[in-house]
Design a protein around this motif. Structure first.
Motif, PDB file in Angstrom:
ATOM      1  N   LEU A 128       0.816  -1.219   0.000  1.00  0.00           N
ATOM      2  CA  LEU A 128       0.000   0.000   0.000  1.00  0.00           C
ATOM      3  C   LEU A 128       0.847   1.266   0.000  1.00  0.00           C
ATOM      4  O   LEU A 128       0.485   2.265  -0.623  1.00  0.00           O
ATOM      5  N   ALA A 129       1.967   1.239   0.706  1.00  0.00           N
ATOM      6  CA  ALA A 129       2.799   2.441   0.781  1.00  0.00           C
ATOM      7  C   ALA A 129       3.398   2.791  -0.583  1.00  0.00           C
ATOM      8  O   ALA A 129       3.508   3.962  -0.932  1.00  0.00           O
ATOM      9  N   LYS A 130       3.782   1.763  -1.365  1.00  0.00           N
ATOM     10  CA  LYS A 130       4.410   2.009  -2.665  1.00  0.00           C
ATOM     11  C   LYS A 130       3.397   2.043  -3.808  1.00  0.00           C
ATOM     12  O   LYS A 130       3.575   2.778  -4.782  1.00  0.00           O
ATOM     13  N   LYS A 131       2.341   1.239  -3.695  1.00  0.00           N
ATOM     14  CA  LYS A 131       1.328   1.170  -4.746  1.00  0.00           C
ATOM     15  C   LYS A 131      -0.069   1.268  -4.122  1.00  0.00           C
ATOM     16  O   LYS A 131      -0.800   0.290  -4.049  1.00  0.00           O
ATOM     17  N   PRO A 132      -0.429   2.453  -3.640  1.00  0.00           N
ATOM     18  CA  PRO A 132      -1.745   2.589  -2.997  1.00  0.00           C
ATOM     19  C   PRO A 132      -2.891   2.340  -3.975  1.00  0.00           C
ATOM     20  O   PRO A 132      -2.845   2.767  -5.130  1.00  0.00           O
ATOM     21  N   ASP A 133      -3.878   1.624  -3.523  1.00  0.00           N
ATOM     22  CA  ASP A 133      -5.100   1.380  -4.285  1.00  0.00           C
ATOM     23  C   ASP A 133      -6.232   1.394  -3.266  1.00  0.00           C
ATOM     24  O   ASP A 133      -6.526   0.383  -2.624  1.00  0.00           O
TER      25      ASP A 133
END
Length: 311
Positions: free
Chosen positions: A99-104
């Motif tokens: 989530l921190a690098k690729k939030p969705d």
């Protein structure tokens, strides 16, 4: 045989039910709530203050903030950026590690009336944003007034659907279709000369739009946001603009404007703005002031007719 299969399914279902039941029952929600709020404060380095009435955590991937107020600054300089009775963030529990690098994240914000919901997704240089406003009070999004440095009230209705890529503008696409309902700007003071703030000009309260026929429509085409219409109607000001915003730059304030149109004022507002005598000669026979906006979004050049406003 069928009876044995049925019992097997029943045992598995019961096992899952009791596993979930005990997980919820003994789940350390208080410790997790404290960790979440502490992490938010650490990530913002104390720049933002978060007041939360209560916080609910769903083990299947959601966090709900009840009676949330987000503010920036302290004391007399504190500005409310967001105030909502309910903010819900939803995500896949399988993606927690990324989530921190690729939030969705799906989001839902309940307004003092109306609501706002959508999704934010980012992967490297590309981010997607969808947002649907339903009679949402603009004052609840104090970040807009803080950025514009004016107090605004009224409601937003409509949709934003954007996909932007910093590394490759050819992949940019999307649309904006927002309706501005009963938009009003509070009275304020404007310093025409930054070196003489005591000589600031008083601007009265201005009703920017009525209940209908006002809004913003545009479409993203590669590096350009093509603005088909910015319309303010039904208030003290009648304005229309169209053109484009070039979406190139390290930050949004670097984007470049190329907007053209015109505006007219009600007689009452014209009388309340004595400084208008400076541009009175720029008005055309139809009573409209031609308007052009160019330059960077963070510091635009505004020309009324042939007169460049000193801002």
């Amino acid at each position: 045989m069928k009876s044995a299969k049925f019992r097997m399914v029943l045992y598995v279902a019961a096992g899952i039910f009791f596993f979930v039941f005990w997980l919820v029952w003994v789940f350390p929600t208080d410790a997790l709530k404290s960790r979440i709020l502490t992490e938010i404060e650490n990530q913002t380095q104390g720049r933002y203050k978060f007041d939360v009435g209560s916080l609910d955590i769903g083990i299947l991937g959601s966090i709900t903030f009840n009676d949330l107020k987000v503010s920036e600054g302290v004391g007399d300089t504190e500005k409310t950026l967001l105030k909502t009775p309910k903010l819900k963030l939803s995500f896949s529990p399988l993606a927690l590690g990324s989530l921190a690098k690729k939030p969705d994240i799906d989001f839902y914000i309940k307004g003092s009336k109306g609501q706002l919901e959508g999704n934010y997704h980012q992967d490297g240089d590309e981010f997607d944003l969808t947002a649907s406003f339903k009679q949402f009070p603009i004052a609840d999004l104090g970040m807009i007034s803080a950025k514009a440095k004016i107090d605004l009230t009224g409601s937003l209705d409509g949709d934003i659907d954007l996909r932007l890529n910093k590394a490759d503008t050819n992949k940019n696409e999307g649309s904006i279709d927002l309706r501005l309902i009963d938009l009003t700007m509070a009275s304020t003071r404007v310093a025409l000369d930054p070196t003489a703030p005591d000589q600031a000009m008083e601007i009265p309260q201005i009703k920017l739009t009525g209940a209908k026929d006002s809004g913003i429509k545009g479409e993203v085409k590669k590096e350009n946001l093509e603005i088909s219409a910015i319309d303010l109607k039904g208030g003290d000001l009648d304005l229309n603009l169209s053109g484009r915003v070039v979406l190139q730059g390290a930050k949004a304030s670097d984007y470049r404007l190329a907007l053209q149109g015109g505006f007219s004022l009600t007689e009452a507002l014209a009388k309340a703005l004595p400084i208008l005598f400076i541009i009175e000669q720029q008005k055309n026979p139809q009573g409209v002031y031609p308007l052009n906006m160019t330059g960077r979004l963070g510091k635009p050049s505004i020309r009324v007719g042939t007169f460049n406003l000193p801002i």
